[in-house]
Design a protein around this motif. Sequence first.
Motif, PDB file in Angstrom:
ATOM      1  N   THR A 195    -114.232  -2.545  22.404  1.00  0.00           N
ATOM      2  CA  THR A 195    -115.010  -3.239  23.431  1.00  0.00           C
ATOM      3  C   THR A 195    -114.104  -3.501  24.624  1.00  0.00           C
ATOM      4  O   THR A 195    -112.980  -3.976  24.458  1.00  0.00           O
ATOM      5  N   SER A 196    -114.590  -3.172  25.823  1.00  0.00           N
ATOM      6  CA  SER A 196    -113.817  -3.371  27.060  1.00  0.00           C
ATOM      7  C   SER A 196    -114.472  -4.438  27.918  1.00  0.00           C
ATOM      8  O   SER A 196    -115.686  -4.409  28.121  1.00  0.00           O
ATOM      9  N   VAL A 197    -113.660  -5.365  28.407  1.00  0.00           N
ATOM     10  CA  VAL A 197    -114.160  -6.421  29.296  1.00  0.00           C
ATOM     11  C   VAL A 197    -113.146  -6.675  30.408  1.00  0.00           C
ATOM     12  O   VAL A 197    -111.975  -6.294  30.304  1.00  0.00           O
ATOM     13  N   CYS A 241    -108.004  -6.700  32.530  1.00  0.00           N
ATOM     14  CA  CYS A 241    -108.804  -5.676  31.858  1.00  0.00           C
ATOM     15  C   CYS A 241    -108.335  -5.634  30.411  1.00  0.00           C
ATOM     16  O   CYS A 241    -107.154  -5.394  30.144  1.00  0.00           O
ATOM     17  N   LEU A 257    -116.976 -13.211  22.916  1.00  0.00           N
ATOM     18  CA  LEU A 257    -117.450 -13.003  24.284  1.00  0.00           C
ATOM     19  C   LEU A 257    -118.229 -14.220  24.792  1.00  0.00           C
ATOM     20  O   LEU A 257    -118.137 -14.582  25.966  1.00  0.00           O
ATOM     21  N   ARG A 261    -117.230 -16.305  28.046  1.00  0.00           N
ATOM     22  CA  ARG A 261    -118.228 -16.577  29.080  1.00  0.00           C
ATOM     23  C   ARG A 261    -118.239 -18.064  29.445  1.00  0.00           C
ATOM     24  O   ARG A 261    -118.430 -18.426  30.606  1.00  0.00           O
ATOM     25  N   VAL A 267    -116.960 -12.947  33.508  1.00  0.00           N
ATOM     26  CA  VAL A 267    -116.659 -11.928  32.505  1.00  0.00           C
ATOM     27  C   VAL A 267    -117.519 -10.712  32.822  1.00  0.00           C
ATOM     28  O   VAL A 267    -118.725 -10.848  33.043  1.00  0.00           O
ATOM     29  N   ARG A 268    -116.895  -9.537  32.898  1.00  0.00           N
ATOM     30  CA  ARG A 268    -117.677  -8.307  33.081  1.00  0.00           C
ATOM     31  C   ARG A 268    -117.567  -7.479  31.802  1.00  0.00           C
ATOM     32  O   ARG A 268    -116.472  -7.096  31.384  1.00  0.00           O
ATOM     33  N   PHE A 269    -118.706  -7.217  31.171  1.00  0.00           N
ATOM     34  CA  PHE A 269    -118.745  -6.387  29.966  1.00  0.00           C
ATOM     35  C   PHE A 269    -118.731  -4.928  30.399  1.00  0.00           C
ATOM     36  O   PHE A 269    -119.568  -4.498  31.185  1.00  0.00           O
TER      37      PHE A 269
END
Lengths: 310, 310
Positions: A195-197, A241, A257, A261, A267-269
Amino acid sequence: MPASYAYLGPEGTFTEVALRTLPEAATRELIPYVSVQSALDAVRAGEAEAAFVPIENSVEGGITTTLDELVAGEPLMIYREVLLSITFALLVRPGTKLADIKTVSAHPAAQPQVRNWLRAHLPDAVWESAASNADAARLVQEGRYDAAFAGEFAAARYGLEALETGIHDAENAQTRFVLVGRPARPAAPTGADKTSVVLWQRDDHPGALRDLLGEFASRGINLMLLQSRPTGAGIGNYCFCIDAEGHIADRRMAEALMGLRRICLQVRFLGSYPRADIAPGEARPMLPGTSDEEFMAAADWVARCQDGRF
Amino acid sequence: MPASYAYLGPEGTFTEVALRTLPEAATRELIPYVSVQSALDAVRAGEAEAAFVPIENSVEGGITTTLDELVAGEPLMIYREVLLSITFALLVRPGTKLADIKTVSAHPAAQPQVRNWLRAHLPDAVWESAASNADAARLVQEGRYDAAFAGEFAAARYGLEALETGIHDAENAQTRFVLVGRPARPAAPTGADKTSVVLWQRDDHPGALRDLLGEFASRGINLMLLQSRPTGAGIGNYCFCIDAEGHIADRRMAEALMGLRRICLQVRFLGSYPRADIAPGEARPMLPGTSDEEFMAAADWVARCQDGRF
């Protein structure tokens, strides 16, 4: 939806070779773009279904052009990743000898990978940066430079020959590429996902970053990449990142997550997608107490306590 | 010890301008080198007393060439830092008009800083990377390119004129430079200092990085930079370059570094030096319980308990 993938061109680069390893690429038109930015813009504008771009390599780390494009602008989502081992060939016009080479060219990202080889074999050659390794090969074909570092597969395309192959300063030199599209429901977990955030801190105080990472750590989630990127608000202002092991459909990841948040400014998913480094079933065992079943049992227990039914 | 400073040349770049802001530079011979690597090698070889190189900028983040040179090889130490605001001028041969410009050149690091300006004013100009902004100016002087992005101060040196000044895509664009020498006792704390270290994790497990950062956080130490750099052992293998507020002579920093030394595979101390962003006296107040006096009082209390004298 147009059935085409944009990719960082030109043709004959490592990016194209990596893209062609994806089964779904066989059924799409593959269109080269001149930059990571233009390939991603094609997706944002609806001209391409997805874009395929490099995002990380084992010599230079995170590829900042790509990270910065994903961090800013209209949100995009990562669907797939590909790992490709990178070794270079020294491409020359047929008949050229090592002693004839006065100028060498490649994309700047190739330089740290061939630096030691150059020092040992062509210490006096002048380095000329090119827009891509394939472009360097083209410039050799046109006679502008004497030799190019590129993939061996580029030789035939530009009428060149490989004077030397397998050039790489670092063992296990790999580049990681991602297939990026517009946001949609991520594919179901495979058992070996990533998972990248992107995280922006709310404020800067001792322990601020430690606290963000604690949201992953306290749920037994391992991190695979942490790359700071400037926010543009001056020296010392960074967002982060992060790649973490697991899928947003996993309870532990969903809860981490949610925690982020709550405590982050933003937070950008960037997506949950299958890992390219291991097969499903090869993922490390979860820490005790972090499985979906344990999360559900714990939620159930708290609900019973709240009801006085313990 | 030779009384000379090596710096990332050529003459007429932002690096030289930043170096000349240091009072001690006035009494040294300043010698340009062709690369960060060669400037640092001059220090390692004893040919120069120190080297002055860029290490971070607010648009591109940590400058990886410099970080990688400090992470590897014979240990070096940072003695000073300088912050310089970066704005570009568009330099042309006298008489050139904007409409005449078909090619523009600069160091690749300048590109993200002038990208929007180019798109608005010279959308069709071809970008040609140069080894430095000053080199780009020289190539314009020689007629190879039409315009160069460089510091306005470079115009006179190359017989060019500034068609436009104050070009910068990001407000507050700054570059941070450091003066690097061989290891010696750091200068005494000023009250507003920074400590730089490189950390290698012992192993990779959930919370590993959180635990490293906890060594700083639990002593009230704020971080100013965290930049991951590949170790060369393949994708996902990183060490961490960290700048933290404070001086190794502070009790809290000394104890944090001892903690890191215990739990890390390796720690490289890169120096404690005065901060360029604030003056002594402007540092944020320490968190309660983290002053030298409180550390000493606590050590004294534990010693008394160990003696049964509480």
